[in-house]
Motif scaffolding. Structure first.
Motif, PDB file in Angstrom:
ATOM      1  N   ALA A 100     -25.083 -79.045  30.993  1.00  0.00           N
ATOM      2  CA  ALA A 100     -24.281 -78.153  31.832  1.00  0.00           C
ATOM      3  C   ALA A 100     -24.211 -78.655  33.273  1.00  0.00           C
ATOM      4  N   TYR A 101     -25.366 -79.105  33.777  1.00  0.00           N
ATOM      5  CA  TYR A 101     -25.371 -79.644  35.135  1.00  0.00           C
ATOM      6  C   TYR A 101     -24.477 -80.877  35.246  1.00  0.00           C
ATOM      7  N   THR A 102     -24.495 -81.688  34.199  1.00  0.00           N
ATOM      8  CA  THR A 102     -23.671 -82.897  34.206  1.00  0.00           C
ATOM      9  C   THR A 102     -22.188 -82.537  34.326  1.00  0.00           C
ATOM     10  N   VAL A 103     -21.776 -81.521  33.568  1.00  0.00           N
ATOM     11  CA  VAL A 103     -20.374 -81.079  33.654  1.00  0.00           C
ATOM     12  C   VAL A 103     -20.077 -80.564  35.067  1.00  0.00           C
ATOM     13  N   SER A 104     -20.973 -79.721  35.575  1.00  0.00           N
ATOM     14  CA  SER A 104     -20.757 -79.154  36.915  1.00  0.00           C
ATOM     15  C   SER A 104     -20.650 -80.236  37.970  1.00  0.00           C
ATOM     16  N   LEU A 105     -21.566 -81.196  37.898  1.00  0.00           N
ATOM     17  CA  LEU A 105     -21.637 -82.186  38.978  1.00  0.00           C
ATOM     18  C   LEU A 105     -20.547 -83.241  38.898  1.00  0.00           C
ATOM     19  N   SER A 106     -19.847 -83.299  37.779  1.00  0.00           N
ATOM     20  CA  SER A 106     -18.768 -84.289  37.693  1.00  0.00           C
ATOM     21  C   SER A 106     -17.399 -83.613  37.784  1.00  0.00           C
ATOM     22  N   THR A 107     -17.389 -82.341  38.143  1.00  0.00           N
ATOM     23  CA  THR A 107     -16.132 -81.600  38.244  1.00  0.00           C
ATOM     24  C   THR A 107     -16.058 -80.948  39.621  1.00  0.00           C
ATOM     25  N   THR A 108     -14.955 -81.153  40.310  1.00  0.00           N
ATOM     26  CA  THR A 108     -14.866 -80.556  41.648  1.00  0.00           C
ATOM     27  C   THR A 108     -14.588 -79.059  41.527  1.00  0.00           C
ATOM     28  N   PHE A 109     -14.888 -78.369  42.614  1.00  0.00           N
ATOM     29  CA  PHE A 109     -14.685 -76.929  42.669  1.00  0.00           C
ATOM     30  C   PHE A 109     -13.222 -76.581  42.400  1.00  0.00           C
ATOM     31  N   ASP A 110     -12.331 -77.372  42.977  1.00  0.00           N
ATOM     32  CA  ASP A 110     -10.901 -77.120  42.779  1.00  0.00           C
ATOM     33  C   ASP A 110     -10.493 -77.265  41.316  1.00  0.00           C
ATOM     34  N   GLN A 111     -11.045 -78.293  40.663  1.00  0.00           N
ATOM     35  CA  GLN A 111     -10.741 -78.488  39.241  1.00  0.00           C
ATOM     36  C   GLN A 111     -11.217 -77.297  38.427  1.00  0.00           C
ATOM     37  N   MET A 112     -12.398 -76.798  38.789  1.00  0.00           N
ATOM     38  CA  MET A 112     -12.951 -75.634  38.092  1.00  0.00           C
ATOM     39  C   MET A 112     -12.031 -74.426  38.255  1.00  0.00           C
ATOM     40  N   LEU A 113     -11.635 -74.173  39.524  1.00  0.00           N
ATOM     41  CA  LEU A 113     -10.778 -73.018  39.776  1.00  0.00           C
ATOM     42  C   LEU A 113      -9.458 -73.152  39.028  1.00  0.00           C
ATOM     43  N   GLU A 114      -8.938 -74.371  38.997  1.00  0.00           N
ATOM     44  CA  GLU A 114      -7.688 -74.615  38.286  1.00  0.00           C
ATOM     45  C   GLU A 114      -7.826 -74.281  36.799  1.00  0.00           C
ATOM     46  N   LEU A 115      -8.984 -74.698  36.265  1.00  0.00           N
ATOM     47  CA  LEU A 115      -9.246 -74.427  34.851  1.00  0.00           C
ATOM     48  C   LEU A 115      -9.302 -72.919  34.603  1.00  0.00           C
TER      49      LEU A 115
END
Lengths: 200, 206, 267
Positions: A100-115
């Motif tokens: 889970a940390y790996t996913v979080s740390l390789s994804t920007t906040f903006d990408q997350m919000l977009e998702l």
């Protein structure tokens, strides 16, 4: 826990795909009942984490606290139900968290919000407005430091009045000021031509 | 004590009844309360009990969202907060955030926050605020905060911890008992705050 | 309503009580020829406005035209100043009467009017909406329907003009109060309004930022309507209204208005 500036191969994988894999992995891990395959999975997760070229400094404290929890669980279960079962639970938890940390740390906040906005977009058939969802998320991010400042201000004022141990004396003004901030911000949005009924 | 902040700026007209959009105002209220939940978690936490679930005022923010904004907006505020945590903002005690939190032993409590604020919102809107006397409001408010903010949240958190950590449900439940005193106190404060503020902001829950 | 354009108080005598006032003599403002001569105004007219809130009269029977380039509004707390200016872009709708801006009335076309009427609020922190300065200024432009490239250009241009280009990539919450208020002004200016309303814009600023902000207001190419407790701001204004108890208690040149307000407050 946000990807700072990550240019690893994982950062290029779409956030949605990473989420889907994470979900499958988390289900898969619960289907495994032996410690040997879980140990392999743990090694895979660590390899993935390293391949994501994340700043390990960012992970130091989460990992330390995670290891403490995992240690406690292992000892607790070891005493109660046997050391092997303890190891299974501990390995599973550790592996899952590292994935889970790996996913979080390789994804920007903006990408997350977009998702999230993509995931939430079917809600428009229920009357929700996707534009309002993205505005709400942006506003929340904007107001976290503001509300923290207000909280500290209110607490300081109550300390100055000698109300050290009165949580009401802090919470009531905090809520009222939050309501006022909301009112003024809604006015500012209206004044700047925001129209909640149109989609961009 | 609580009358001061209300009087501090008497010139701002009451909005909502005027030419401002209520949909916009709802969005802002949701966002501001989500930010408030986050801000309440950014003050030093207290750790109690054997299982390391740290205590912060965050659960109080969750209870307040439901009690102040009602079921829909209250739940959306909590959902926004949880989404920001999932997206990676370090908003939980000890600077935790990101998907790892949901995979960890306390992830269930975060999901429980969403349901809890919904339940508190329903109970406040349809039960607590229709009580006539202040005493009845306080009693109903406290019960509602305990049902939504303790029972519902624990109903998600305890099985989750048991599942994730592979421990028996009973052990998980006993572990969470350590947080009960703190959570009951927070339910009490939430009630006092909500009843007080709703008296002066009567139109908040339409 | 009593309208006083020129109301000189002879030295050594008390100003007359409201009831004793004689009919006013309207006089064109001599200041309009100054730096604000190039300002075109959309034409704002309030006709028999009454505003009630929770059964209380906030503003009562106000009829006034606001066509000067620089108009100040002063008065005690709670007199209705904030409500009066919120009428001008439809943030508050009157219970009776009409507010006309250009060819539109706020009751029918508040959204259209808000394109022409920008608003800068007292607390800069609560009017900056986006986490990043650039995004915040872009927000209003998005509402106007501008394309991304056009927004980008406009944001840079506006920040440049106000001398705050270095703030573009900053996070909103890290700005000082003075910087926040400049960003709020930039956000409004970027939308090219014809009128900008300021509701106590300098109240929360220190002296230095206050002076800088006043300079910006004075140099605007738009009509400016400024609610303020900062009486020095008004010196070069064309006209000042004093709002007392939901009415326009005085309307005239800055010096006279301030005299009236000082005397009213001392009572």
């Amino acid at each position: 826990m946000i990807a700072a500036k990550n240019d690893s191969w994982l950062a290029l994988v779409p956030a949605g795909a990473k989420f889907a894999v994470l979900l499958l992995v988390s289900i898969g891990l619960y289907l495994v009942g032996h410690w040997q395959p879980l140990a392999v999975a743990l090694l895979v997760s660590i390899a993935l984490l390293l391949s994501a070229k994340v700043a390990l400094r960012q992970l130091l404290w989460p990992l330390v606290s995670l290891l403490v929890i995992v240690g406690i669980i292992w000892v607790l279960l070891g005493i109660q139900t046997g050391w092997e079962q303890g190891a299974v639970a501990a390995l599973r938890l550790l592996t899952l968290c590292i994935f889970a940390y790996t996913v979080s740390l390789s994804t920007t906040f903006d990408q997350m919000l977009e998702l999230f906005q993509k995931v939430a977009s079917p809600l428009k058939y229920l009357g929700a407005n996707p534009a309002q969802i993205s505005l709400g998320l942006a506003l929340a991010v904007r107001f976290i430091p503001e509300l923290k400042r207000v909280y500290l201000e209110v607490r300081e004022a109550q300390f100055a009045r000698g109300l050290h141990n009165n949580p009401l004396a802090v919470a009531v003004p905090l809520v009222i000021r939050s309501l006022r901030i909301a009112e003024e911000t809604a006015e500012a949005l209206d004044a700047r031509g925001y129209d909640s009924t149109t989609t961009p | 004590m609580h009358s001061k902040p209300l009087e501090s700026s008497p010139e701002i007209p009451v909005t909502g009844a005027a030419g401002t959009s209520s949909a916009t105002k709802d969005t802002v209220l949701v966002a501001v309360f989500a930010a408030m939940i986050a801000a309440m978690g950014l003050v030093p936490p207290i750790t109690l009990g054997l299982i390391p679930v740290p205590i912060t005022l965050q659960t109080m923010g969750v209870m307040l969202a439901g009690a102040m904004l009602g079921p829909v907006r209250g739940m959306l505020a909590t959902l926004t907060f949880v989404a920001l945590v999932a997206a990676g903002l370090p908003l939980l005690s000890g600077g935790r955030g990101g998907l790892g939190v949901f995979a960890g032993p306390t992830g269930g409590y975060l999901i429980g926050f969403i349901a809890g604020s919904l339940v508190i919102g329903v109970l406040y809107k349809y039960w607590v605020l229709s009580r006539r006397s202040k005493a009845a409001r306080l009693v109903a408010g406290f019960l509602s905060a305990v049902i939504g903010g303790v029972l519902v949240i624990y109903a998600f958190g305890i099985p989750w911890t048991a599942m994730v950590a592979g421990i028996p449900m009973g052990t998980s439940a006993i572990g969470s008992l350590g947080f009960l005193p703190g959570d009951l106190i927070k339910a009490g404060i939430t009630t006092a705050v909500a009843v007080t503020v709703h008296r002066s902001y009567s139109g908040l829950m339409k | 309503m009593i309208k006083y354009a020129q109301w000189n108080v002879p030295e050594g005598t008390d100003p007359p009580l409201l009831a004793d006032r004689k009919e006013p003599t309207m006089q064109a403002s001599p200041k309009a020829a100054g730096q604000t001569s190039s300002v075109t105004v959309p034409g704002i007219h309030l006709e028999k406005i009454t505003v009630l809130r929770a059964g209380k009269v906030i503003l009562e029977d106000i009829t006034v035209s606001l066509n000067e380039p620089r108009i100040g509004i002063i008065g005690p707390n709670g007199a209705g100043k904030s409500t009066l200016v919120r009428l001008l872009n439809g943030l508050v709708l009157p219970n009776s009467g009409t507010v006309q801006v250009g060819n539109f009335t706020t009751a029918r076309a508040a959204k259209r009017i808000r394109r022409d009427v920008g608003f800068v609020f007292q607390n800069p922190a609560n009017q900056i909406i986006m986490p990043l300065v650039r995004d915040d200024i872009s927000f209003g432009l998005k509402n106007l329907g501008l394309a991304a490239s056009e927004r980008l250009r406009k944001v840079d241009q506006t920040l440049e003009e106000l001398g705050i280009a270095h703030l573009a990539e900053r996070e909103s919450h890290t700005l000082s109060g003075g910087e926040q208020q400049m960003v709020a002004l930039a956000a409004v200016l970027a939308m090219d309004p014809r009128v900008i309303i300021f509701d106590e814009p300098t109240t929360m600023l220190d002296l230095r930022n206050r002076l800088r902000f006043q300079k910006e207001i004075n140099g605007l190419n738009q009509q400016a309507i400024v609610v303020t407790h900062d009486l020095e701001v008004l010196e070069d204004f064309d006209r000042v209204l004093v709002v007392t108890d939901g009415r326009i208690g005085f309307d005239g040149a800055p010096g006279d208005a301030v005299d009236f307000y000082r005397h009213w407050s001392a009572q």
